[in-house]
Design an enzyme around this catalytic site. Structure first.
Site, mmCIF file in Angstrom:
data_model
loop_
_atom_site.group_PDB
_atom_site.id
_atom_site.type_symbol
_atom_site.label_atom_id
_atom_site.label_comp_id
_atom_site.label_asym_id
_atom_site.label_seq_id
_atom_site.Cartn_x
_atom_site.Cartn_y
_atom_site.Cartn_z
ATOM 1 N N SER A 140 60.186 28.488 15.000
ATOM 2 C CA SER A 140 58.820 29.338 15.627
ATOM 3 C C SER A 140 58.643 28.736 16.974
ATOM 4 O O SER A 140 59.658 28.967 17.649
ATOM 5 C CB SER A 140 57.909 28.972 14.338
ATOM 6 O OG SER A 140 56.678 29.932 14.763
ATOM 7 N N GLU A 234 59.442 40.194 9.978
ATOM 8 C CA GLU A 234 58.677 39.135 10.774
ATOM 9 C C GLU A 234 58.199 39.998 11.986
ATOM 10 O O GLU A 234 58.852 40.576 12.664
ATOM 11 C CB GLU A 234 58.946 38.137 10.820
ATOM 12 C CG GLU A 234 60.507 37.644 11.752
ATOM 13 C CD GLU A 234 60.945 36.282 11.783
ATOM 14 O OE1 GLU A 234 59.930 35.675 12.548
ATOM 15 O OE2 GLU A 234 61.841 35.765 11.393
ATOM 16 N N HIS A 264 59.087 35.112 8.353
ATOM 17 C CA HIS A 264 59.242 34.022 9.473
ATOM 18 C C HIS A 264 59.468 32.705 8.797
ATOM 19 O O HIS A 264 58.781 32.280 7.660
ATOM 20 C CB HIS A 264 57.793 33.910 9.883
ATOM 21 C CG HIS A 264 57.623 33.275 11.261
ATOM 22 N ND1 HIS A 264 58.213 33.303 12.388
ATOM 23 C CD2 HIS A 264 57.017 31.937 11.455
ATOM 24 C CE1 HIS A 264 58.004 32.654 13.439
ATOM 25 N NE2 HIS A 264 57.189 31.688 12.775
#
Length: 304
Positions: A140, A234, A264
């Site tokens: 991320s 996502e 995600h």
């Protein structure tokens, strides 16, 4: 991949409570820790240390090769402790020593503090580690930060590591990818407003297209072989796709993997989602395949 596992994960993620009143920063940090944290795998012994002037979690010390990991959390939440399980699993499968850095978080420490910390950690590791034995990974925001760290290292004249892996990287803080809107209903975790709020806290009124904030807009030439993994469900799907495309256009060896029907950083769900385990296995193989080895399979820093 089991359809039942995928559907069960989606249902669990959608069932997590969402308050109509925006949570405080402390509530976000404690809630993230409660939702994400998993302990290091059995047999993986970690210890507290300091790297680049920041606290870090390191281990196992006896492993060969070194993984520098930068955790996710939108640049405002998360820590080496929240990611001890994920990092430990990747390190265990790859047979690597891993160091996860507790870089400074926004809004107390906005951009470029996280990049400065990533670069300082990488620079210190190079003092004791052959770059051919060093790899990087992140998820991320930590995926974007991994790329930004390597760009900063390139500009500082430092050698690149052997390889880098990013899970669901956030590399466009301008939120210009089409999936930010197209995947909003499919994403069981985030809304566009969530992601925009993270960007507001990290960059504020600064330039969100700055290459070290949004590496998708950077010249990526000279970076090491790159593996990008993302879930199809996502908001940041286009971040992963465009990063891989930009890397390929700039001459970087790149592999892009998109897992259908998954959210995600689905790799967090190893042990209960078959595709998470398979993805971590592929990531581990990618990292070790780009490190020098002897004919017997052991790494050899003397090889070219």
């Amino acid at each position: 991949m089991s359809r039942q596992q995928r559907d069960a994960l989606d249902a669990v993620l959608r069932s997590l409570p969402r308050s109509e009143v925006p949570p405080t920063l402390e509530e976000q940090r404690s809630g993230f820790a409660a939702a994400v944290s998993r302990p290091a795998p059995e047999g993986v012994v970690t210890r507290r240390t300091v790297l680049g002037g920041r606290p870090a979690l390191d281990g196992p010390a006896e492993a060969s090769g070194h993984l520098l990991y930068l955790h996710g959390g939108g640049y405002i939440v998360g820590s080496p402790d929240t990611h001890a399980g994920l990092v430990g699993e990747l390190a265990r499968r790859a047979g690597l020593r891993a160091t996860s850095v507790d870089y400074r978080l926004a809004p107390e420490h906005p951009f470029p503090a996280a990049v400065d910390d990533g670069l300082a950690a990488y620079r210190e590791l190079l003092e004791s580690t052959d770059p051919r034995e060093l790899v990087m990974a992140g998820d991320s925001a930590g995926g974007g930060l991994s790329i930004a760290t390597l760009l900063a290292a390139r500009e500082a004249g430092l050698p690149q590591p052997a390889a880098v892996v990013v899970f669901s990287p956030w590399v466009d803080l301008t939120l210009s990818g089409a999936s930010i809107h197209a995947k909003e209903g499919a994403d069981p975790i985030f809304t566009e407003a969530d992601v925009r709020a993270y960007a507001d806290l990290y960059v504020g009124s600064g330039d969100r297209a700055h290459p070290l904030a949004s590496p998708v807009f950077a010249d990526l030439s000279g970076l090491p072989p790159l593996l990008v993994q993302a879930g199809a469900n996502e908001l940041l799907l286009d971040d992963a796709v465009r990063l891989a495309g930009r890397a390929g256009a700039d001459g970087v060896e790149v592999t892009l993997e998109i897992a259908p029907g998954l959210p995600h950083v689905f790799q967090h769900h190893y042990g209960r989602l078959d595709e998470a385990d398979a993805a971590l296995d592929r990531a581990a193989r990618f990292l070790t395949a780009h490190q020098p080895r002897t004919a017997g399979g052991r790494r050899d820093v003397r090889s070219a």
